[in-house]
Design an enzyme around this catalytic site. Structure first.
Site, short mmCIF file in Angstrom:
data_model
loop_
_atom_site.label_atom_id
_atom_site.label_comp_id
_atom_site.label_asym_id
_atom_site.label_seq_id
_atom_site.Cartn_x
_atom_site.Cartn_y
_atom_site.Cartn_z
N CYS A 28 18.13 -59.27 -32.62
CA CYS A 28 17.32 -60.01 -31.64
C CYS A 28 16.06 -60.60 -32.29
O CYS A 28 15.20 -59.86 -32.75
CB CYS A 28 16.94 -59.06 -30.51
SG CYS A 28 15.69 -59.68 -29.38
N CYS A 31 12.85 -59.39 -30.73
CA CYS A 31 12.56 -58.00 -31.13
C CYS A 31 11.95 -57.97 -32.52
O CYS A 31 10.98 -57.24 -32.76
CB CYS A 31 13.84 -57.17 -31.11
SG CYS A 31 14.66 -57.14 -29.50
#
Length: 103
Positions: A28, A31
């Site tokens: 991600c 993230c």
């Protein structure tokens, strides 16, 4: 054998200080962008709160238990109760403010 992440989370949640849980995924980009922010938050709050980062795809049962559907998801827990939840990229000051409210 018990999962070390589950044990670490249980220990944090049983402590008297708040716990900020971040569910993330290695793939991600949001993230990944938050990793240095989390590192700065750790420095800022020191030992006044726990910060637990959980790789969601490696801990699908925890994702289910916490009803997490996206990455990153932030859950702040105090005294066994969820007091704040959000998802997505967050500025350091926003995360620090939410944790500060729980102190």
């Amino acid at each position: 054998m018990s999962d070390p992440m589950v044990l670490r989370l249980q220990q944090a949640l049983n402590d008297s200080i708040p716990t900020l849980v971040e569910f993330y995924a290695d793939w991600c980009p949001h993230c990944q962008a938050m990793m240095p922010v989390v590192a700065q938050l750790r420095e800022r709050i020191a030992d006044r709160a726990h910060i637990i980062q959980i790789e969601g795809e490696e801990h699908e049962a925890l994702m289910h238990d916490f009803a997490v559907e996206s990455f990153p998801t932030w859950i702040l827990i105090k005294d066994g109760h969820e007091v704040w939840r959000d998802s997505g990229e967050m500025p350091l000051d926003e995360l620090a403010s939410q944790v500060g409210k729980a102190l």
